[in-house]
Every structure is written in C-alpha cells, then in structure tokens.
Design a protein around this motif. Structure first.
Motif, short mmCIF file in Angstrom:
data_model
loop_
_atom_site.label_atom_id
_atom_site.label_comp_id
_atom_site.label_asym_id
_atom_site.label_seq_id
_atom_site.Cartn_x
_atom_site.Cartn_y
_atom_site.Cartn_z
N TRP A 39 5.56 4.93 2.25
CA TRP A 39 5.84 6.18 2.98
C TRP A 39 6.66 5.86 4.25
N LYS A 40 6.26 4.77 4.91
CA LYS A 40 6.97 4.42 6.17
C LYS A 40 8.44 4.15 5.89
N ALA A 67 0.92 3.68 1.99
CA ALA A 67 1.41 4.03 3.34
C ALA A 67 2.64 3.19 3.71
N ARG A 74 0.86 -1.19 0.00
CA ARG A 74 0.00 0.00 0.00
C ARG A 74 0.90 1.24 0.00
N ARG A 113 10.16 7.45 5.13
CA ARG A 113 10.29 8.27 6.35
C ARG A 113 11.39 7.72 7.25
#
Lengths: 349, 55, 349
Positions: A258-259, A255, A253, A262
C-alpha cells in the motif's frame, strides 16, 4: 492563452483521430484548424464521425497538401506506423511541435523498433529527441520537448499496474494479462472484427509476446525474460483491464505494498488506487473509467506474501491513446495538464 | 487523534467524541475499522458482510 | 455567480441520483452540499457509485434529517413515486426550489395520475404550480417556477420524435415504439434484470400501453385513442431509440416535413436533425448521443406521402432524466441552459 491555439490532426478518420476531434471540441485552449485525411479529403467530418456532426458543422476533412499550409503550432499524428515518422520529420522541419500517436517514436532503440514492427525506422535520428508519451513518467522532459511519442494502450495499462513494484526493484517475474476491447483494432474492417465473429469472443490474440511489451521493458527497466504479455479480446468496445500475475523477489506485508502504491500515485491528477473493500471493486474494472482519462490501479497480495496480482483499468482510446496525447500536448504548450481532460466516467453504460 | 489502519497503515482521523465500538472508514484503502480501545487507541478491521457479487 | 450554489440530491443512490452527482461534480455553478439516502446514510458515496469515488473522496451519504437542515436553495428529488411528492411539499414549504425527477408532478390532472400510477396523488394542490420538466417545451415558465417535474424517458423520446408533426396538427395516428436499455429499470435487482435473463433479449414489456403515454398525450395534445406505445427492452444499458409509425391526415412532400423539423429544432442547443444521407444515419441511433444531453431526431416519408417514420435517439439517464433536470435547474436559477451539460457523445463505446 485567450485566443485558442490552432492544432491540426493528421489521420483524423480513425478511432483515435475521432477521439482527438471529440476532446479538442471542448478543449479550453485548443481548437482544430484542420482535420487531414488523404482518403477522405472533401468529405464532411460528420459523415465519418456521426457523433461529431453537430460539433463540426460544415467542416470537411482536408488533404495533406492543404494541411501542410495551415499555420498551426502543434500537430497530432494519428497515422499508420512509418507514415507517421515521415510526416513527423516534415512537420518538425517547419518548426511545428508534434505529438505522434503511432509507435514510431516510442522505442529509443531503432533495433528494437525493427524487431517488433518488422521494418526499418525511416528516421532514427529523431529518436534521440523524442519523449515517451506518458506524462506520469516524463512530464519534466515534455515541457521542453518538440516531439512526443504516442503510448501503446496495452503497454500503458501494464505500466500503471506494475510501476510501483518495478521502481522498488521487487519484481522477480510477471505474467501480464490484458483483457481488451474491440476498438483497439482500429476502424478498418478486418476479417476477425465483424460483429458476428468478434462479439462474445474470448480470443487470446497473443499468448506470450505482444509488441507493446517493448515499451514495458523500456519504461520499467524490466528484463524481457522475466515478463510475458497475454492479450485476450473480450466483450468490450472500449476498455483494458490489465492483470499482472507477479511473483516478488522477497516476502512483504500488505501494508508495505500500500505504501508503494500511495507514494507513487497519491499526487497524480488522473490515477486512483482502488479500495481494498468492497472486495469486488478491489481489482479495477474499466467500466468505472469508461469515457474518462482516468486510471484505476490496485493489487491483491496472497497469504504467502510473495504472489501479487497488480492490476489497472483504462479507456484504451483515452488514457491509452488520445487522452495521454492531449495531456502531453497540454504540458508541451505550457497549459495545465488536465485541461480538456476532466470528463467524468460514464457508468452504468 | 488518529489511528493506524490495520490494512494499509494509513493514518485515519478519529472524530473528536469518538467512542469504543465506533466504525471508521480508512480513506486510503476503504477498509471499515472498529475502535476497540481508546487508551491506547486500537482499531481492528470490522467484519463486513460481503455482498455477493461473485459469479 | 462566483461562489457555487449548494444543491442537495435526495435519493442519491440510484442511477439518476448517481447521474446527478456525476454531472454536478463538473458543473460550473452548482456543487453538491448533501447526498441524501435513508438506507445508505453514513456510507461513502464511492462504495455505491465506484466511478465517482475520486470525485467525492471522504464524502458520505447523509440521512433525510441531516439533509433537511442544510441551507441550500435547490434540491433534486430522485425518489420513488409518492415519497417524492411528500418530500417536495416539505422542501417547498422551507422556500427551497425543487426539481423532482419522479412522475409525481408530470401530469397536471391528478385523475390521470391515479389512473396510470394506481395511487391517490398525495398533494394535488401542488400540481397547479408545477412545470413539466422539458425545457424545449416550457423554458419560459421554468424561469419563474419553484417546482419543476421530471420527464419520463420514453415520453421524452416520443415527444422529440413527434413534436413538429403534432404541432402542425397533421397526425392521424401513431404507433410509437421505444427500444430501450436496461438502465431504465433502475438500480434495484429485479427478477428479470439479472444479466443472464436480460442480456440479448428483445423483450416487449408493453404491447400498447405505457404510463409514459400520459405525458405524450398531455404535452402533444394528442387524443389517446390515436396513439399506442410499445416498449421493447433491447441489448443496451443506456439509450432509447423511438420510432413512431405515423399516418398523416394529408399527403405531403418530403420538403414540407423538413421545413417543420427545421423550424422546430434549428435553434435548440441540444437537438440535431439527422441528415438524409448517408441513409444508414437517417433514423437516429442512440449510440451517437451516448453520455451526452443531446437529442437526435429525424424522419423518413414513404412514397405515398402519408406514412412517416418519425424518430429520435436520447440517453435515457441524461436527456431522459438527470440531464433535463439539470437543464431545467439551470433555467430556474438564471444560469445559461447548457451549463454543465456540454459533454460530448462517447463513440464508439
């Protein structure tokens, strides 16, 4: 560090040499004690680098012989491949620390060096102690290093695009595309680099293989058969946009990615992850880092959750060369990593 | 009070007197979020008029 | 000055507003306490200025109402003409010092303002106390000023080209030519500014008259009938090259003119006189000052000893706008004039 540390730049007439002179002119802890150039010894620095005339008033290039005699703890080598290795060996033997911007100490395996640079490595015994010149990957080893290599500018952009995905082991394959500026070709006039022939071109200089791939394979531990590197010369003087067309080995996904981004970049002083919105800023554009040591990285995930565009943008003369070199030198000399490298990006320009 | 960004799942701080319909910007991914409900806190990606920078 | 002085920027979404945000992000004594924009209040600064997102993380533009409430000793106004004057009046009445980048306080004579800007000056009573925003001409008055004007970028380049000759009273006439970049037109999309129509153009936007002439006439005390200003839009984003075709009112030797240039500029922190050799660097090129607050000036004298090309090169967003504004603000606040303005020129770029 009250008095500034004297440093010497070997090969100071080229673009990266000029960039080192430019950065160090405003560096809080370093000062140029000598700008070595065999061909231009005795010539004023401002005659070769007109934008630096005011900052190096009455300072001339010096010969390698003069350069060798100056007492300076650190030298930067901006010399052609092979000449760099030989000079590095001599400098190290006098106890000087060396940051070498050439390709000579980037590849740990001298067989790979021979394959990609089509020449025997002049001093393979030094490869063991050399640290690859990207602080975001090797800052610990740099603190105690004597010899730090340069970084390939295209390799640097590919590493910043792919690192989070490579570290998570989720890359099945990647078609890496680098869109590059003309300053990558260096200062010497070459046939294809005259303005009339180079301006407005979309010149695919390497369809599949580029020697900077060797650093991507080494530093990201990616099997060679899973990646390719296409380099296109575009209407830029400075700047690289890397766009990697990645296929993941699983479905994720947005997200999840993104993790990973990050976690990898949130504490890095020079790296920013591009925002998802507005959409036209999502895939980084080197315009937004021009003239700075900054990196923009970002991604887009297709609906199928497996195809990703992982991208980055850098200034090839700064983060892709002289900026990373000074950043590495800061670490090697115990100064804070960002010293002299906090110039703001110039936009619009 | 924080909400979870629907795009990147970062934690987004809500202003204390936050009300329904309020727009927030996720500091991590820049997405504009609209507060749909306060109990429990739910947010959705706010429809953003997309400036046309396209070719 | 240990704690940084809070400053507010009104009209922070335009190119000069962005340049002020960019400079002050790295200023040793100033920090941005508010970036005012009526149209973009509540929007993140990075959404309008993508190159500044990392430096203004989680900072949004604020409304004029919010801006008016912030306690800050100094404001920069980057507003359209007329709106600037009205805002300046309010700000001054609250005791704040003002550096106004618009044209509203450049001309001492409000009749001239009406002529060149085709509108009544909203507060002519403030003109008396305003200081023209070029430190190289007015640094003494700036130290005690409350209101400092902006500088027209074309006017600035013409003043730097002509000042030594004008001061010596040896100009018979001058055909001033400014070759300019697209960023002079500002950030708003205008018909002629789309890339397809603007790129590669040699667009003579004003054959004889340009409103910046009014500043050249005022600051150099040159009779209007003796000068003209031709502006040509060329393939640049930033940068102005001013070439003034001057006819002297007497015959001089080259050395006489060198003396005038040296006497005028040798102690200026931001101005360099281009060397006579190599010849292709004699007439300044804005490439060599891009991204810096520096000025290059130079000249060539014809065989007849009467015709001169007097020239200059600046970055229109820096020395031609935001750079001179911060330089003036430094003087007004008692800091050293060069604070936050020592960025090195970016070349090649």
């Amino acid at each position: 560090m009250n008095r500034k540390m004297p440093v010497i730049i070997w090969g100071a007439t080229g673009f990266t040499g000029g960039e080192l002179l430019r950065i160090i002119a405003r560096h809080p802890y370093m000062e140029v004690a000598g700008a070595v150039s065999r061909s231009k010894a005795g010539t004023p620095i401002g005659a070769i680098h007109p934008h630096l005339r005011f900052a190096y008033q009455d300072v001339n290039f010096i010969s390698p012989e003069e350069g060798g005699k100056i007492d300076a703890g650190l030298v930067f080598l901006a010399l052609p491949h092979k000449a760099a290795a030989e000079t590095a060996k001599k400098r190290l033997s006098t106890g000087q620390k060396v940051v070498d911007l050439s390709a000579d100490f980037r590849l740990r395996d001298h067989e790979q060096y021979k394959r990609w640079y089509e020449t025997e490595h002049p001093c393979p015994e030094l490869l063991e102690g050399a640290v690859y010149g990207l602080p975001e990957l090797h800052r610990q080893e740099m603190a105690s290093a004597k010899l730090i290599s340069g970084v390939g500018c295209n390799a640097t952009s590919a590493i910043f695009a792919l690192l989070p995905l490579a570290k998570a082991g989720i890359i099945e394959n990647a078609r890496i595309e680098c869109r590059v500026g003309s300053s990558e070709g260096g200062a010497e006039a070459k046939e294809g680099s005259s303005h009339s022939l180079r301006s407005r071109s979309l010149r695919v200089v390497s369809p599949f293989l580029h020697r900077h791939m060797a650093e991507v394979i080494q530093e990201l531990a990616l099997p060679e058969e899973n990646i390719s590197m296409t380099v296109t010369a575009v209407e830029l003087v400075r700047g690289i946009q890397c766009i990697a067309h990645v296929t993941l080995n699983r479905t994720l996904r947005e997200a999840d990615i993104w993790k990973l981004f990050r976690a990898q970049w949130s504490n890095e002083p020079f790296v920013s992850v591009s925002p998802a919105k507005p959409a036209h800023f999502r895939i980084p554009d080197p315009r937004f880092v021009l003239g700075s040591n900054r990196v923009l990285t970002g991604f887009a995930l297709a609906e199928d959750g497996r195809r990703v565009i992982a991208a980055s943008a850098i200034d090839n003369l700064l983060k892709g060369a002289a900026g990373s070199a000074v950043q590495s030198a800061n670490i090697m000399c115990g100064a804070e990593e960002t010293a002299g490298l906090e110039m703001m990006p110039l936009y619009p320009a | 009070m924080t909400a979870t960004c629907t795009v990147c799942e970062a934690q987004v701080d809500l202003p204390n007197n936050c009300c329904e319909g309020e727009l927030l910007i996720c500091g991590d991914c820049g997405t504009e979020l609209e507060v749909i409900a306060l109990d429990p806190i739910t947010v959705e990606e706010a429809p953003q008029v997309q400036e046309d920078w396209g070719e």
